[in-house]
Write an enzyme that holds these catalytic residues in place. Structure first.
Site, PDB file in Angstrom:
ATOM      1  N   ALA A 141      -3.531   1.318  -6.764  1.00  0.00           N
ATOM      2  CA  ALA A 141      -3.627   0.053  -6.035  1.00  0.00           C
ATOM      3  C   ALA A 141      -5.097  -0.293  -5.793  1.00  0.00           C
ATOM      4  CB  ALA A 141      -2.860   0.152  -4.720  1.00  0.00           C
ATOM      5  N   ASN A 161      -5.936  -4.120 -10.331  1.00  0.00           N
ATOM      6  CA  ASN A 161      -6.705  -4.838 -11.349  1.00  0.00           C
ATOM      7  C   ASN A 161      -7.012  -3.964 -12.563  1.00  0.00           C
ATOM      8  OD1 ASN A 161      -6.806  -7.332 -10.097  1.00  0.00           O
ATOM      9  ND2 ASN A 161      -8.737  -6.932  -9.063  1.00  0.00           N
ATOM     10  N   ASP A 196       0.257   5.652  -6.092  1.00  0.00           N
ATOM     11  CA  ASP A 196      -0.486   5.310  -4.885  1.00  0.00           C
ATOM     12  C   ASP A 196       0.380   5.642  -3.676  1.00  0.00           C
ATOM     13  OD1 ASP A 196      -3.221   3.539  -4.507  1.00  0.00           O
ATOM     14  OD2 ASP A 196      -1.918   3.450  -2.753  1.00  0.00           O
ATOM     15  N   CYS A 237     -16.403   3.064  -6.111  1.00  0.00           N
ATOM     16  CA  CYS A 237     -17.250   1.940  -5.695  1.00  0.00           C
ATOM     17  C   CYS A 237     -18.174   2.430  -4.581  1.00  0.00           C
ATOM     18  CB  CYS A 237     -16.421   0.743  -5.258  1.00  0.00           C
ATOM     19  SG  CYS A 237     -15.141   1.099  -4.052  1.00  0.00           S
TER      20      CYS A 237
END
Length: 466
Positions: free
Chosen positions: A236, A239, A258, A359
């Site tokens: 999740a 994308n 997830d 990230c």
């Protein structure tokens, strides 16, 4: 009025660490999510300024029934926003009768700080920075259309297509209604940063995916050929999963895991809109997935993008103040989970290629995790050198770390990101498409075939601009 009450509730939730702005906004199921999210973000951005003005004006002392977070939202709209939307409910006249005093205190604050614009009142950490220079990246969903058709559609809407970009400077100088094709990813369109496509019919129909360029790299570098079996370990919001499905052309299988039921439900909606039919979703901890399970005996590709500090996310500092500098305790906990997840992924017997990404900007979650996992793999896996012309490489903390990729607004005009590609050693280096000579754009190991032109949307003539 419901908008202001909802925004106040989200602000209070963020302050009490009940979640991020985005998570709390979507959790309220407000009809106009985009409007609510924008209002909360802007109010939070000016939070210190609004607190000072409200305190100086004595608003909460004068209006004892007005709650602090609602007062902040209303004063933002009155002084810094678009003005009250709709009737404003019973709170509008209450705040409006203090309008002169509130404006006077805002003006006094500007004089005191020797500034003339509202933006200049912002604290340094909250001022617009590199994030505003990052273009709007839009991935064309090749399960539903192709780049040529998407480009033609935008041109019919009055956008000016500038061709394939040749440098970062081309992306940096984009303005107005101009757009480009990304120099690296052949299905990635690039628009000026301020371009908003959330209401665009192609986005709503699943033909476009609003996805940062750095976030597109993991699937591109994994590059599973059609027919492959792939695990998306921490999938999740989806994308990257939809990107993997596009590379597979819906041929093969994606096992997506997830633990968050709400995020998984949203992901199911996203995948359905994108036309993904090869994905099996499971509300399950990847660490509990057995590598010996026969369902995964053909899995040769794993995408692992685990939970991280998010310190590279462009919106994270706004949503969670201080998130750009996570505590050592939090980093230790996150890195421990990431380490376990990566080591677990490397135990799947048929695995040939894995992409690890975060990230995060923190070495503890990136180079350190990869180095430890390689050491624990007893020499079975190696780092693969990828995209040699990419300008931002891994920190030189161990031999080969420069094979990893980093990204940032300053160096790559993207969000902050880290990517490492691991491959089983018995795989011949000549089979590694990322090392083969030739253009870096050919990320897929399958021969490139001419794309068949398809209609953008069934009944496309009904869409605006057709």
């Amino acid at each position: 009025m419901a908008l202001y009450v909802a925004a106040a509730a989200v602000l209070e939730g963020v302050e009490n660490r009940q979640g991020s702005i985005k998570g709390l906004v979507y959790g309220r199921r407000f009809q106009n999510v985009k409007q609510l999210y924008a209002l909360v973000c802007e109010t939070q951005r000016y939070s210190v300024v609004l607190d000072a003005v409200i305190a100086s004006a004595g608003l909460l002392r004068a209006e004892k029934k007005l709650r602090p977070h609602l007062a902040k939202v209303l004063v933002y709209e009155l002084l810094l926003g678009r003005g009250f939307r709709g009737s404003g409910g019973r709170w509008k006249p209450l705040v409006a009768r203090h309008q002169a005093r509130l404006k006077a205190e805002l003006a006094r604050l500007k004089v005191h700080r020797s500034v003339s614009r509202n933006e200049d009142l912002l604290e340094l950490a909250s001022r617009p920075g590199p994030a505003l220079q990052v273009p709007r990246f839009v991935r064309v969903n090749t399960l539903k259309t192709c780049s040529d058709d998407a480009i033609d559609y935008f041109k019919r809407q009055g956008f000016s297509y500038q061709g394939r970009a040749s440098s970062l400077e081309d992306l940096r100088t984009l303005k107005g209604k101009h757009f480009l094709l990304d120099p690296l990813l052949p299905e990635l369109l690039v628009f000026p940063a301020q371009t908003d496509l959330h209401e665009h019919p192609l986005y709503q129909a699943g033909h476009l995916i609003l996805q940062d360029k750095a976030s597109c790299l993991p699937a591109m570098l994994l590059a599973p050929p059609p027919g492959s079996h792939v695990i998306d370990a921490c999938a999740a919001p989806g994308n990257k999963t939809s990107h993997v499905a596009a590379l597979l052309k819906n041929q093969g299988k994606i096992f997506a895991f997830d633990l968050d039921a709400k995020r998984l439900a949203s992901m199911a909606t996203l995948l359905a809109r994108a036309g993904v039919s090869c994905c099996e979703l499971a509300e399950k901890d990847f660490l509990a997935v057995s590598p010996s399970d026969q369902r995964y005996r053909q899995v040769q590709y794993i995408l692992l993008d685990p939970s991280c500090s998010g310190s590279g996310m462009l919106t994270r500092q706004l949503e969670e103040p201080g998130a750009c500098a996570p505590s050592k305790k939090r980093l230790h906990a996150l890195a421990g989970f990431q380490q376990r997840a990566l080591c677990h992924a490397l135990t799947f017997s048929s695995l040939q290629r894995l992409v690890y990404s975060t990230c995060s900007l923190c070495q503890e979650e990136n180079e350190d995790v990869v180095r430890n996992a390689l050491q624990n793999s007893a020499g079975t896996f190696r780092l693969v050198p990828v995209l040699p012309s990419w300008p931002h490489r891994g920190l030189g903390t161990f031999p080969g770390a420069e094979y990893c990729l980093r990204a940032s607004p300053e160096t790559t005009l993207t969000g902050g990101f880290f990517i490492a590609v691991l491959e089983r050693k018995e795989v011949s280096s000549s089979a590694s498409h990322t090392e083969a000579p030739g253009p870096e754009l050919t990320a897929s190991p399958t021969p490139k075939r001419k794309k068949k032109r398809r209609k953008l949307v069934a009944g496309a003539s009904t869409l605006p601009g057709t």
